[in-house]
Design a protein around this motif. Structure first.
Motif, short mmCIF file in Angstrom:
data_model
loop_
_atom_site.label_atom_id
_atom_site.label_comp_id
_atom_site.label_asym_id
_atom_site.label_seq_id
_atom_site.Cartn_x
_atom_site.Cartn_y
_atom_site.Cartn_z
N ARG A 30 123.54 9.74 25.35
CA ARG A 30 123.95 10.81 24.43
C ARG A 30 124.83 10.25 23.31
O ARG A 30 124.71 10.67 22.16
CB ARG A 30 124.69 11.91 25.18
CG ARG A 30 123.83 12.64 26.21
CD ARG A 30 124.47 13.94 26.67
NE ARG A 30 125.81 13.75 27.22
CZ ARG A 30 126.06 13.40 28.47
NH1 ARG A 30 125.06 13.18 29.32
NH2 ARG A 30 127.30 13.27 28.91
N LYS A 58 125.78 22.94 27.81
CA LYS A 58 127.05 22.23 27.63
C LYS A 58 126.81 20.83 27.05
O LYS A 58 127.53 20.41 26.12
CB LYS A 58 127.81 22.12 28.94
CG LYS A 58 129.21 21.49 28.78
CD LYS A 58 129.99 21.44 30.06
CE LYS A 58 131.43 21.03 29.82
NZ LYS A 58 131.58 19.79 29.00
N ASP A 97 128.26 20.11 23.38
CA ASP A 97 129.29 19.07 23.24
C ASP A 97 128.84 17.98 22.28
O ASP A 97 129.65 17.46 21.48
CB ASP A 97 129.61 18.46 24.61
CG ASP A 97 130.43 19.39 25.50
OD1 ASP A 97 130.89 20.43 24.99
OD2 ASP A 97 130.58 19.08 26.70
N SER A 98 127.57 17.61 22.34
CA SER A 98 127.06 16.56 21.45
C SER A 98 127.03 17.03 20.00
O SER A 98 127.40 16.28 19.08
CB SER A 98 125.66 16.12 21.90
OG SER A 98 125.68 15.59 23.21
N LYS A 156 128.91 19.39 18.72
CA LYS A 156 130.30 19.51 18.28
C LYS A 156 130.90 18.15 17.93
O LYS A 156 131.75 18.05 17.03
CB LYS A 156 131.13 20.19 19.38
CG LYS A 156 130.83 21.67 19.55
CD LYS A 156 131.58 22.25 20.75
CE LYS A 156 131.24 23.71 20.99
NZ LYS A 156 131.91 24.24 22.21
N ALA A 157 130.44 17.10 18.61
CA ALA A 157 130.94 15.75 18.31
C ALA A 157 130.49 15.28 16.93
O ALA A 157 131.13 14.41 16.33
CB ALA A 157 130.46 14.77 19.38
N SER A 192 127.58 29.35 21.54
CA SER A 192 128.64 28.47 22.06
C SER A 192 129.24 27.58 20.98
O SER A 192 130.20 26.85 21.25
CB SER A 192 128.08 27.62 23.20
OG SER A 192 127.17 26.64 22.70
N ILE A 193 128.67 27.61 19.78
CA ILE A 193 129.15 26.75 18.69
C ILE A 193 129.52 27.61 17.49
O ILE A 193 128.65 28.20 16.84
CB ILE A 193 128.09 25.71 18.28
CG1 ILE A 193 127.64 24.88 19.49
CG2 ILE A 193 128.63 24.79 17.17
CD1 ILE A 193 126.46 23.97 19.20
#
Length: 275
Positions: free
Chosen positions: A64, A104, A108-109, A111-112, A153-154
């Motif tokens: 990832r 998730k 998370d990826s 958002k990174a 979620s984002i």
């Protein structure tokens, strides 16, 4: 065909921009980026959108991280070409992943990548996609409920939806129902169309639910002559104040077909956005 030939062909159409593909072979040489941007702009067009396919649902963190690094390079590419929108995807629907786990990992990826996108003035756009050509499994967020869970979620000013009505049929779902759930997040759109080569939509849903191969009953077609209701789609987009790019996915059967799709879409755009 080399990229310069494609640019020249596109310049014969009544369009304002070219959506770019990160996987064009000539894009591997970074020295070509500025040259292609100049060629497009010299032909009176811009490059608003970048199409790329990160795989953010792999269980291995190192994998990832590599996908995040690739996405940041695609953001660099989009910025160098003068674009504003760069596609992201969720990743592959690996059988061992639960919905919550996959959402998730993908969220998370993404958002990174968002701070980097924001620094470069790029909006990341997630598409309700079917399956990348190089993937073993279909899109993790192919189904509407999963896609909406991921989108919800984002929350970030540099994140939105690239809506593709045709891909919804491949999920066995209704494109208008999906659009109404995410229309306030849509910032770009893929205009395409599909037609059934045989059978019915019900046959398609029975046979393709959970299948890993491309839907055999569906084929790309001239826009306006397939299953999509563009009056309903554009009415909903107008309702929420959409004024973004609409990228044409057509030309499978040549430039004449593509030109007819352009004419159809421009007529519908003028009808629904008269200003």
């Amino acid at each position: 065909m080399v990229v310069s030939e494609w640019i020249e062909l596109a310049s014969t159409l009544d369009v304002q921009g070219l959506e770019w593909y990160a996987g064009f072979l000539e894009m591997a040489d970074q020295k070509n980026w500025a040259r292609f941007r100049a060629e497009v702009e010299d032909n009176g067009m811009v490059i608003p959108m970048m199409c790329c396919s990160p795989d953010f649902t792999h269980p291995d963190a190192a994998f990832r991280d590599n996908e995040i690094a690739k996405q940041k390079k695609w953001i660099d590419m989009t910025h160098a070409l003068g674009g504003s929108y760069c596609r992201v995807l969720s990743g592959q629907r690996r059988p061992e992943l639960s919905t919550d786990e996959g959402v998730k990992l993908a969220a998370d990826s993404i958002k990174a990548c968002l701070p980097y996108a924001q620094q470069h003035g790029i909006t990341l756009i997630i598409e309700n996609h079917y399956k990348d050509d190089f993937w073993e499994y279909p899109e993790f967020a192919q189904k509407a409920d999963v896609f909406c869970q991921l989108v919800e979620s984002i929350e970030h000013p540099n994140f939105g939806v690239n809506y593709d009505p045709s891909n919804t049929y491949l999920a066995g779902e209704d494109p208008i129902e999906l659009l109404k759930r995410v229309s306030n997040r849509v910032v770009t759109m893929h205009a395409s169309d599909r037609y059934l080569k045989e059978g019915t939509i019900e046959d398609l849903r029975r046979e393709e639910a959970g299948a890993t191969g491309y839907a055999k009953r569906l084929s790309h077609g001239e826009i306006g002559k397939g299953l999509n209701d563009y009056d309903a789609i554009f009415s909903e987009l107008v309702r929420v104040g959409f004024d973004g790019w609409i990228s044409i996915e057509d030309g499978v059967d040549g430039m004449d077909q593509l030109a007819r799709s352009v004419t159809f879409l421009k007529r519908k755009i003028a009808q629904h956005w008269p200003a």
